[in-house]
Motif scaffolding. Structure first.
Motif, short mmCIF file in Angstrom:
data_model
loop_
_atom_site.label_atom_id
_atom_site.label_comp_id
_atom_site.label_asym_id
_atom_site.label_seq_id
_atom_site.Cartn_x
_atom_site.Cartn_y
_atom_site.Cartn_z
N THR A 19 1.00 -7.46 13.18
CA THR A 19 1.11 -6.79 11.88
C THR A 19 2.33 -5.89 11.88
OG1 THR A 19 0.04 -5.34 10.27
CG2 THR A 19 -0.40 -4.86 12.57
N HIS A 20 2.92 -5.72 10.72
CA HIS A 20 4.01 -4.75 10.56
C HIS A 20 3.49 -3.50 9.85
CE1 HIS A 20 6.18 -8.42 11.49
NE2 HIS A 20 7.20 -7.66 11.83
N ASN A 21 2.19 -3.42 9.63
CA ASN A 21 1.59 -2.29 8.93
C ASN A 21 1.01 -1.31 9.96
OD1 ASN A 21 -0.25 -0.61 7.60
ND2 ASN A 21 -0.54 -2.10 5.95
N LYS A 77 7.22 -4.21 -1.16
CA LYS A 77 5.87 -3.67 -0.93
C LYS A 77 5.87 -2.21 -1.36
CE LYS A 77 4.69 -6.81 2.87
NZ LYS A 77 4.35 -6.92 4.31
N PHE A 96 -4.44 4.67 3.34
CA PHE A 96 -3.21 4.02 2.88
C PHE A 96 -3.56 3.08 1.73
CE2 PHE A 96 -3.52 -0.38 4.57
CZ PHE A 96 -4.61 -0.25 5.42
N TYR A 107 -4.64 1.13 -1.28
CA TYR A 107 -5.45 1.42 -2.47
C TYR A 107 -6.57 2.45 -2.19
CZ TYR A 107 -3.10 -2.69 -4.41
OH TYR A 107 -2.15 -3.59 -4.86
N ASP A 108 -6.57 3.06 -1.02
CA ASP A 108 -7.62 4.06 -0.73
C ASP A 108 -7.72 5.16 -1.79
OD1 ASP A 108 -8.61 2.87 1.57
OD2 ASP A 108 -7.31 3.98 2.93
N LYS A 167 -14.08 6.80 7.15
CA LYS A 167 -13.60 5.50 6.65
C LYS A 167 -13.81 4.43 7.72
CE LYS A 167 -9.71 2.69 5.21
NZ LYS A 167 -8.26 2.49 5.07
N LYS A 213 -2.67 -0.26 9.84
CA LYS A 213 -3.65 -1.20 10.40
C LYS A 213 -3.75 -0.99 11.91
CE LYS A 213 -3.03 -5.08 7.12
NZ LYS A 213 -2.57 -6.49 7.05
N ASP A 260 -5.51 -9.92 7.63
CA ASP A 260 -5.09 -10.13 6.25
C ASP A 260 -6.14 -9.49 5.37
OD1 ASP A 260 -2.74 -11.38 4.89
OD2 ASP A 260 -4.36 -12.15 3.64
N SER A 261 -5.70 -8.62 4.50
CA SER A 261 -6.67 -7.82 3.77
C SER A 261 -6.17 -7.53 2.37
CB SER A 261 -6.95 -6.52 4.54
OG SER A 261 -5.75 -5.91 4.97
N HIS A 281 -14.18 -2.21 5.39
CA HIS A 281 -14.04 -3.66 5.56
C HIS A 281 -13.44 -3.99 6.94
CE1 HIS A 281 -10.50 -1.75 4.06
NE2 HIS A 281 -9.76 -2.83 4.02
N ARG A 282 -12.47 -3.18 7.36
CA ARG A 282 -11.82 -3.43 8.66
C ARG A 282 -12.80 -3.19 9.80
NH1 ARG A 282 -7.62 -1.43 7.11
NH2 ARG A 282 -6.78 -3.47 6.55
N LYS A 313 -0.35 -15.71 10.43
CA LYS A 313 0.23 -14.57 11.17
C LYS A 313 -0.15 -14.61 12.65
CE LYS A 313 -1.16 -11.53 7.86
NZ LYS A 313 -1.30 -10.27 7.09
N GLU A 323 3.90 -15.94 4.40
CA GLU A 323 2.45 -15.99 4.14
C GLU A 323 2.21 -16.77 2.86
OE1 GLU A 323 0.20 -12.25 4.39
OE2 GLU A 323 1.88 -11.46 5.53
P1 ITT Z 1 0.95 -7.32 7.64
O1 ITT Z 1 0.96 -8.61 6.85
O2 ITT Z 1 2.21 -7.11 8.42
O3 ITT Z 1 -0.28 -7.15 8.48
P2 ITT Z 1 0.61 -6.05 5.02
O4 ITT Z 1 0.30 -4.64 4.62
O5 ITT Z 1 1.69 -6.76 4.26
O6 ITT Z 1 0.91 -6.07 6.60
P3 ITT Z 1 -1.47 -7.75 3.89
O7 ITT Z 1 -0.63 -8.85 3.36
O8 ITT Z 1 -2.75 -8.09 4.57
O9 ITT Z 1 -0.71 -6.87 4.97
O10 ITT Z 1 -1.73 -6.74 2.67
C1 ITT Z 1 -2.76 -5.84 2.75
C2 ITT Z 1 -2.67 -4.86 1.59
O11 ITT Z 1 -3.99 -4.62 1.08
C3 ITT Z 1 -2.16 -3.52 2.08
O12 ITT Z 1 -0.75 -3.43 2.00
C4 ITT Z 1 -2.89 -2.55 1.15
O13 ITT Z 1 -2.20 -2.45 -0.07
C5 ITT Z 1 -4.22 -3.25 0.91
N1 ITT Z 1 -5.22 -2.79 1.90
C6 ITT Z 1 -5.71 -3.49 2.96
N2 ITT Z 1 -6.55 -2.74 3.68
C7 ITT Z 1 -6.61 -1.54 3.06
C8 ITT Z 1 -7.29 -0.33 3.33
O14 ITT Z 1 -8.06 -0.19 4.41
N3 ITT Z 1 -7.11 0.69 2.49
C9 ITT Z 1 -6.32 0.57 1.42
N4 ITT Z 1 -5.61 -0.52 1.10
C10 ITT Z 1 -5.77 -1.58 1.92
#
Ligand code: ITT
Length: 193
Positions: free
Chosen positions: A7-9, A91, A151, A153-154, A174, A12, A67-68, A179-180, A51, A39
């Motif tokens: 992941t680049h997030n 993004k 982060f 949409y929280d 949290k 996460k 993926d979330s 969900h995570r 991924k 993706e």
């Molecule tokens: P990677 O693909 O590199 O993992 P990304 O952020 O682009 O990073 P996604 O395509 O899975 O990943 O997009 C997930 C998005 O969904 C994320 O950027 C948030 O906007 C939202 N999201 C997922 N989990 C969340 C959480 O726990 N709280 C709030 N928003 C969440």
């Protein structure tokens, strides 16, 4: 017991480490900053596998991905897999959140139901094993942003059973509910069986 997390997030990675530490003793999750694959899947599971496969192919190590997104009932499940880029190809989280609030501006309280979804893929290039696990977190969309934790949409997601957004909750809370955390519990079950 070392996994690459594709992941680049950074949020996460933080949540994975906070949740997994207590759940699967001895597991080590290391970051991976290889090239980001395109993706182009049509589901959380497809994108998660894209991924994790890319990281596994690149590193030769067992790989995880996440993926979330947020799925809003009255929008037929959107933004869903498009959550990270809902307002355009950049993004831009503030723009994503504002667009969602605007789309729901005329929607009544009882119709604002939504859930977060997290799908985690596991790809082990040594055993050729691949699977996905998932978790959901039900709630509803607030009328305005509240809170500074978390982060994405929280700040506009009010979990079921709560009157405040997920961005008001402290991170530990949290991570008990999200969900995570639900997906990671399913992963822990799978890894221990
Ligand atoms: P990677 O693909 O590199 O993992 P990304 O952020 O682009 O990073 P996604 O395509 O899975 O990943 O997009 C997930 C998005 O969904 C994320 O950027 C948030 O906007 C939202 N999201 C997922 N989990 C969340 C959480 O726990 N709280 C709030 N928003 C969440």
């Amino acid at each position: 017991n070392t996994f690459v997390l594709a992941t680049h997030n950074l949020h996460k990675i933080e949540e994975f480490n906070a949740i997994l530490g207590s759940l699967v003793p001895g597991i080590t999750v290391i970051g991976y900053d290889g090239p980001e694959p395109i993706e182009d899947g049509v589901s959380f599971a497809e994108n998660a596998l894209i991924k994790a496969r890319a990281a596994a192919a690149h590193t030769g190590l067992p790989s995880l991905s996440d993926d979330s997104g947020i799925c809003v009932d009255v929008l037929g499940g959107a933004p869903g897999i498009f959550s990270a880029r809902w307002a355009g190809s950049a993004k831009d989280n503030a723009a994503n959140v504002q667009l969602l609030l605007d789309q729901l501006s005329d929607v009544r309280e009882e119709d604002r139901g939504a859930h977060f979804q997290c799908t985690i893929a596991v790809v082990n290039p040594v055993t050729n094993e691949e699977y996905v696990v998932e978790g959901k977190w039900p709630g509803r969309i607030a009328r305005e942003v509240h809170g500074a934790n978390g982060f994405g949409y929280d700040p506009v997601f009010i979990p079921e059973g709560y009157e405040v957004t997920a961005a008001i909750l402290d991170p530990d809370e949290k991570n008990q509910l999200s969900h995570r955390s639900r997906a990671l519990r399913a992963l822990a079950d799978r890894l221990s069986s």
